[in-house]
Scaffold this motif. Sequence first.
Motif, PDB file in Angstrom:
ATOM      1  N   LEU A 121       0.900  -1.150  -0.029  1.00 52.44           N
ATOM      2  CA  LEU A 121       0.091  -0.021  -0.138  1.00 52.44           C
ATOM      3  C   LEU A 121       0.859   1.053  -0.090  1.00 52.44           C
ATOM      4  O   LEU A 121       1.629   1.537   0.870  1.00 52.44           O
ATOM      5  N   LEU A 122       1.129   1.890  -1.224  1.00 48.92           N
ATOM      6  CA  LEU A 122       1.978   3.115  -1.236  1.00 48.92           C
ATOM      7  C   LEU A 122       1.137   4.276  -1.087  1.00 48.92           C
ATOM      8  O   LEU A 122       0.602   4.650  -2.160  1.00 48.92           O
ATOM      9  N   MET A 123       1.006   4.749   0.189  1.00 47.88           N
ATOM     10  CA  MET A 123      -0.102   5.958   0.373  1.00 47.88           C
ATOM     11  C   MET A 123       0.420   7.167  -0.580  1.00 47.88           C
ATOM     12  O   MET A 123      -0.496   7.841  -0.792  1.00 47.88           O
ATOM     13  N   GLU A 124       1.742   7.280  -0.465  1.00 48.86           N
ATOM     14  CA  GLU A 124       2.392   8.523  -1.382  1.00 48.86           C
ATOM     15  C   GLU A 124       2.059   8.705  -2.734  1.00 48.86           C
ATOM     16  O   GLU A 124       1.958   9.426  -3.388  1.00 48.86           O
ATOM     17  N   LYS A 125       1.646   7.478  -3.398  1.00 47.89           N
ATOM     18  CA  LYS A 125       1.455   7.247  -4.774  1.00 47.89           C
ATOM     19  C   LYS A 125      -0.188   7.303  -5.213  1.00 47.89           C
ATOM     20  O   LYS A 125      -0.380   7.493  -6.069  1.00 47.89           O
ATOM     21  N   MET A 126      -1.112   7.001  -4.207  1.00 46.11           N
ATOM     22  CA  MET A 126      -2.255   6.817  -4.196  1.00 46.11           C
ATOM     23  C   MET A 126      -2.987   8.147  -4.512  1.00 46.11           C
ATOM     24  O   MET A 126      -2.474   9.188  -4.029  1.00 46.11           O
ATOM     25  N   ASN A 127      -4.012   8.209  -5.269  1.00 50.09           N
ATOM     26  CA  ASN A 127      -4.786   9.223  -5.579  1.00 50.09           C
ATOM     27  C   ASN A 127      -5.809   9.451  -4.164  1.00 50.09           C
ATOM     28  O   ASN A 127      -5.745   8.715  -3.461  1.00 50.09           O
ATOM     29  N   PHE A 128      -6.614  10.628  -4.048  1.00 53.37           N
ATOM     30  CA  PHE A 128      -7.182  11.089  -3.022  1.00 53.37           C
ATOM     31  C   PHE A 128      -8.180   9.837  -2.537  1.00 53.37           C
ATOM     32  O   PHE A 128      -8.342   9.310  -1.590  1.00 53.37           O
ATOM     33  N   LEU A 129      -8.941   9.429  -3.763  1.00 54.68           N
ATOM     34  CA  LEU A 129      -9.980   8.414  -3.459  1.00 54.68           C
ATOM     35  C   LEU A 129      -9.478   7.094  -2.958  1.00 54.68           C
ATOM     36  O   LEU A 129     -10.313   6.711  -2.164  1.00 54.68           O
ATOM     37  N   ASP A 130      -8.443   6.577  -3.696  1.00 53.23           N
ATOM     38  CA  ASP A 130      -7.891   5.480  -3.242  1.00 53.23           C
ATOM     39  C   ASP A 130      -7.232   5.394  -1.813  1.00 53.23           C
ATOM     40  O   ASP A 130      -7.718   4.476  -0.964  1.00 53.23           O
ATOM     41  N   ARG A 131      -6.654   6.727  -1.448  1.00 51.81           N
ATOM     42  CA  ARG A 131      -6.420   6.731   0.014  1.00 51.81           C
ATOM     43  C   ARG A 131      -7.381   6.662   1.132  1.00 51.81           C
ATOM     44  O   ARG A 131      -7.431   6.346   1.815  1.00 51.81           O
ATOM     45  N   VAL A 132      -8.511   7.278   0.565  1.00 53.98           N
ATOM     46  CA  VAL A 132      -9.722   7.158   1.547  1.00 53.98           C
ATOM     47  C   VAL A 132     -10.489   5.965   1.685  1.00 53.98           C
ATOM     48  O   VAL A 132     -10.543   5.405   2.764  1.00 53.98           O
ATOM     49  N   ILE A 133     -10.434   5.203   0.635  1.00 54.18           N
ATOM     50  CA  ILE A 133     -10.721   3.842   0.557  1.00 54.18           C
ATOM     51  C   ILE A 133     -10.022   2.802   1.444  1.00 54.18           C
ATOM     52  O   ILE A 133     -10.367   2.295   2.273  1.00 54.18           O
ATOM     53  N   VAL A 134      -8.616   3.152   1.178  1.00 55.63           N
ATOM     54  CA  VAL A 134      -7.664   2.306   2.102  1.00 55.63           C
ATOM     55  C   VAL A 134      -7.686   2.476   3.589  1.00 55.63           C
ATOM     56  O   VAL A 134      -7.624   1.789   4.380  1.00 55.63           O
ATOM     57  N   LYS A 135      -7.868   3.873   3.735  1.00 55.60           N
ATOM     58  CA  LYS A 135      -8.097   4.190   5.224  1.00 55.60           C
ATOM     59  C   LYS A 135      -9.207   3.426   5.809  1.00 55.60           C
ATOM     60  O   LYS A 135      -9.202   3.130   6.831  1.00 55.60           O
ATOM     61  N   LYS A 136     -10.196   3.472   5.260  1.00 53.85           N
ATOM     62  CA  LYS A 136     -11.524   2.879   5.610  1.00 53.85           C
ATOM     63  C   LYS A 136     -11.389   1.437   5.617  1.00 53.85           C
ATOM     64  O   LYS A 136     -11.767   0.862   6.491  1.00 53.85           O
TER      65      LYS A 136
END
Length: 161
Positions: A121-136
């Motif tokens: 999970l490369l948070m620094e490469k993810m777009n905003f929506l992907d980061r929100v989904i991964v966090k949830k």
Amino acid sequence: MKTAILYFSKYGTTRKVAGMIQSRLKGDEVTMIDLKEEQSPDLSYYDRIIVGSSVYVGSAKKKFKEFCLANYLPLFAIKEVGLFLCGMEPDEFKQQEEMERSFPEELRRHSKARGFMGGELLMEKMNFLDRVIVKKVMKTTESVYNINEKAIDQFVEKMLS
């Protein structure tokens, strides 16, 4: 042996795993093909074809599955084939389900090796929506490295046997 490693990678982990597979195929002439850049490569030259994708929401991307079905299922049937997925699912039963959803049954049956290689999970490469989904879903705000090198070694061993 002439080997093509075809992969579909959104954030680079599947590309990284494909490179790890390539480095372990000593003695092979290996070509890496990014399916985002080259959607209809000529694979007739190769003896062995290894195909891999990242997993999103339990399955490979639709474009990747369409590639496997539409373009090369007849060609894969006469080649030595390996299949791999990169994802964060820890449960082996669910990994198998993801493999079944990602590759057609005929291709899975024909394959010499199949592997679930873990992921990142490369948070620094993810777009905003992907980061929100991964966090949830994953309950994390940090990047996670979980590539399974043992699975890669076992996969390559099967391909070379």
